[in-house]
Design a protein around this motif. Structure first.
Motif, PDB file in Angstrom:
ATOM      1  N   THR A  10       0.860  -1.191   0.000  1.00  0.00           N
ATOM      2  CA  THR A  10       0.000   0.000   0.000  1.00  0.00           C
ATOM      3  C   THR A  10       0.892   1.235   0.000  1.00  0.00           C
ATOM      4  O   THR A  10       1.888   1.291   0.727  1.00  0.00           O
ATOM      5  CB  THR A  10      -0.917   0.023   1.233  1.00  0.00           C
ATOM      6  OG1 THR A  10      -1.825  -1.083   1.160  1.00  0.00           O
ATOM      7  CG2 THR A  10      -1.724   1.315   1.303  1.00  0.00           C
ATOM      8  N   ILE A  11       0.529   2.207  -0.833  1.00  0.00           N
ATOM      9  CA  ILE A  11       1.282   3.464  -0.920  1.00  0.00           C
ATOM     10  C   ILE A  11       0.284   4.609  -0.871  1.00  0.00           C
ATOM     11  O   ILE A  11      -0.627   4.684  -1.698  1.00  0.00           O
ATOM     12  CB  ILE A  11       2.099   3.534  -2.219  1.00  0.00           C
ATOM     13  CG1 ILE A  11       3.084   2.363  -2.297  1.00  0.00           C
ATOM     14  CG2 ILE A  11       2.846   4.859  -2.311  1.00  0.00           C
ATOM     15  CD1 ILE A  11       3.732   2.192  -3.651  1.00  0.00           C
ATOM     16  N   ARG A  47       7.819   2.360  -9.279  1.00  0.00           N
ATOM     17  CA  ARG A  47       8.754   3.249  -8.590  1.00  0.00           C
ATOM     18  C   ARG A  47       9.048   2.771  -7.177  1.00  0.00           C
ATOM     19  O   ARG A  47      10.174   2.910  -6.682  1.00  0.00           O
ATOM     20  CB  ARG A  47       8.193   4.677  -8.575  1.00  0.00           C
ATOM     21  CG  ARG A  47       8.178   5.332  -9.951  1.00  0.00           C
ATOM     22  CD  ARG A  47       7.417   6.654  -9.930  1.00  0.00           C
ATOM     23  NE  ARG A  47       8.053   7.636  -9.058  1.00  0.00           N
ATOM     24  CZ  ARG A  47       9.074   8.400  -9.414  1.00  0.00           C
ATOM     25  NH1 ARG A  47       9.569   8.309 -10.631  1.00  0.00           N
ATOM     26  NH2 ARG A  47       9.593   9.264  -8.568  1.00  0.00           N
ATOM     27  N   ALA A  48       8.068   2.187  -6.527  1.00  0.00           N
ATOM     28  CA  ALA A  48       8.293   1.646  -5.189  1.00  0.00           C
ATOM     29  C   ALA A  48       9.301   0.493  -5.220  1.00  0.00           C
ATOM     30  O   ALA A  48      10.128   0.337  -4.319  1.00  0.00           O
ATOM     31  CB  ALA A  48       6.975   1.167  -4.592  1.00  0.00           C
ATOM     32  N   ALA A  53       9.541   5.398  -4.473  1.00  0.00           N
ATOM     33  CA  ALA A  53       8.279   5.730  -3.798  1.00  0.00           C
ATOM     34  C   ALA A  53       8.234   4.939  -2.495  1.00  0.00           C
ATOM     35  O   ALA A  53       8.423   3.718  -2.507  1.00  0.00           O
ATOM     36  CB  ALA A  53       7.081   5.385  -4.687  1.00  0.00           C
ATOM     37  N   PRO A  54       8.009   5.604  -1.362  1.00  0.00           N
ATOM     38  CA  PRO A  54       8.015   4.903  -0.064  1.00  0.00           C
ATOM     39  C   PRO A  54       6.750   4.081   0.146  1.00  0.00           C
ATOM     40  O   PRO A  54       5.651   4.484  -0.236  1.00  0.00           O
ATOM     41  CB  PRO A  54       8.103   6.056   0.946  1.00  0.00           C
ATOM     42  CG  PRO A  54       7.469   7.217   0.242  1.00  0.00           C
ATOM     43  CD  PRO A  54       7.792   7.055  -1.210  1.00  0.00           C
ATOM     44  N   LEU A  55       6.917   2.914   0.774  1.00  0.00           N
ATOM     45  CA  LEU A  55       5.770   2.077   1.115  1.00  0.00           C
ATOM     46  C   LEU A  55       5.095   2.586   2.377  1.00  0.00           C
ATOM     47  O   LEU A  55       5.763   2.963   3.343  1.00  0.00           O
ATOM     48  CB  LEU A  55       6.211   0.631   1.345  1.00  0.00           C
ATOM     49  CG  LEU A  55       6.927  -0.111   0.217  1.00  0.00           C
ATOM     50  CD1 LEU A  55       7.139  -1.571   0.611  1.00  0.00           C
ATOM     51  CD2 LEU A  55       6.155  -0.017  -1.080  1.00  0.00           C
ATOM     52  N   THR A  56       3.765   2.573   2.362  1.00  0.00           N
ATOM     53  CA  THR A  56       3.015   2.846   3.589  1.00  0.00           C
ATOM     54  C   THR A  56       2.926   1.581   4.425  1.00  0.00           C
ATOM     55  O   THR A  56       3.091   1.607   5.645  1.00  0.00           O
ATOM     56  CB  THR A  56       1.607   3.368   3.250  1.00  0.00           C
ATOM     57  OG1 THR A  56       1.732   4.549   2.439  1.00  0.00           O
ATOM     58  CG2 THR A  56       0.833   3.698   4.521  1.00  0.00           C
ATOM     59  N   CYS A  57       2.683   0.458   3.762  1.00  0.00           N
ATOM     60  CA  CYS A  57       2.727  -0.841   4.422  1.00  0.00           C
ATOM     61  C   CYS A  57       2.933  -1.922   3.366  1.00  0.00           C
ATOM     62  O   CYS A  57       2.871  -1.652   2.171  1.00  0.00           O
ATOM     63  CB  CYS A  57       1.481  -1.108   5.268  1.00  0.00           C
ATOM     64  SG  CYS A  57      -0.060  -1.141   4.335  1.00  0.00           S
ATOM     65  N   GLY A  58       3.175  -3.149   3.830  1.00  0.00           N
ATOM     66  CA  GLY A  58       3.505  -4.241   2.937  1.00  0.00           C
ATOM     67  C   GLY A  58       4.999  -4.321   2.713  1.00  0.00           C
ATOM     68  O   GLY A  58       5.785  -3.572   3.316  1.00  0.00           O
ATOM     69  N   ARG A  59       5.423  -5.215   1.829  1.00  0.00           N
ATOM     70  CA  ARG A  59       6.850  -5.319   1.538  1.00  0.00           C
ATOM     71  C   ARG A  59       7.075  -5.825   0.115  1.00  0.00           C
ATOM     72  O   ARG A  59       6.187  -6.437  -0.491  1.00  0.00           O
ATOM     73  CB  ARG A  59       7.559  -6.230   2.543  1.00  0.00           C
ATOM     74  CG  ARG A  59       7.167  -7.691   2.489  1.00  0.00           C
ATOM     75  CD  ARG A  59       7.999  -8.493   3.477  1.00  0.00           C
ATOM     76  NE  ARG A  59       7.873  -9.934   3.259  1.00  0.00           N
ATOM     77  CZ  ARG A  59       8.809 -10.817   3.553  1.00  0.00           C
ATOM     78  NH1 ARG A  59       9.948 -10.413   4.085  1.00  0.00           N
ATOM     79  NH2 ARG A  59       8.622 -12.105   3.324  1.00  0.00           N
TER      80      ARG A  59
END
Length: 253
Positions: A10-11, A47-48, A53-59
């Motif tokens: 999630t981003i 991009r993540a 692009a930074p992750l909000t959650c997940g991997r």
């Protein structure tokens, strides 16, 4: 080559969710197509993967381990949409390709490897001495592929790499992707809004809408027997999407 996995990614940017709980796997040695309309979250996910692009959650993992986003060489390499801005206009083609190579080799070895990679993407090694402005869009995109391969990546992420090219030149680049996958066992996440293009290069496809994967599976099944209304709508909206967009040898430029 290694398996690339997005696990419940999630981003968010403020209150806007660009990618919402996406799980997707790119098996080793496979080309996986990611399709959807503009704004669906495809490029944000790409991009993540490369740390832009930074992750909000997940991997995001590569062969089961978190993808390193610092240091060289990077195990994931990205080829961008615009071939006119993805290469440094001040550097020669040979220097651009050599710059991406892992450290440790001599200048002569790097020149030789740059020439080999240019031949691999069907460019005359003489192009190594040219600046990007002397090349066509299709040639520049092939240089971008050579540069990505120079880093010896485990996965390549191709973000709409044919959408800025003329239709005849698209065929050359798509045929090259197929050839590289066959000869090198290339692992690639191939992002496009064009279902016909994805049908031509990818063995599996995932359909993205509003930040979510709504359908995924073998390309032949998803694009001939779509289970989701959105996939059917995409197919209906693209003229000729049920036909191959290029034939081997077409549009050689």
């Amino acid at each position: 080559m290694s398996e690339l996995s997005f696990e419940d990614v999630t981003i968010r940017y403020g209150r806007t969710t660009a990618v919402d709980g996406v799980s997707l796997t790119v098996p080793a040695g496979a080309v996986v197509g990611l399709v959807g309309e503009s704004g669906s979250g495809k490029s944000t996910l790409a991009r993540a993967a490369v740390g832009l692009a930074p992750l909000t959650c997940g991997r995001i993992t590569l062969a089961g381990a978190p993808v390193p986003t610092r240091g060289r060489p990077r195990p994931l390499q990205m080829v961008f949409q615009d071939p006119y801005s993805s290469l440094d206009p001040r550097m020669t083609v040979g220097d651009s390709v050599a710059e991406a190579m892992p450290p440790g080799s001599s200048r002569a070895e790097r020149r030789a490897e740059a020439a080999r990679l240019l031949e691999l993407v069907h460019l005359d090694p003489v192009c190594a001495g040219a600046v990007p402005s002397r090349l066509s869009g299709g040639q520049r995109q092939r240089v971008a592929l050579a540069r990505a391969l120079a880093a010896r990546p485990r996965v390549i992420i191709a973000d709409e790499i044919t959408s800025a090219l003329d239709v005849s030149v698209q065929g050359t680049v798509l045929n090259l992707v197929r050839e590289l996958q066959r000869e090198l066992g290339l692992s690639m996440l191939f992002i496009s809004h064009n279902l016909a293009v994805v049908r031509y290069v990818a063995s599996h496809v995932a359909v993205m809408r509003s930040g979510r994967i709504v359908e995924q599976g073998p390309t032949a099944r998803v694009l001939t027997e779509p289970a989701h209304d959105y996939t059917r709508a995409l197919l209906a909206a693209v003229p000729g999407s049920r036909r191959h967009p290029a034939k081997p040898g077409a549009g050689q430029r």
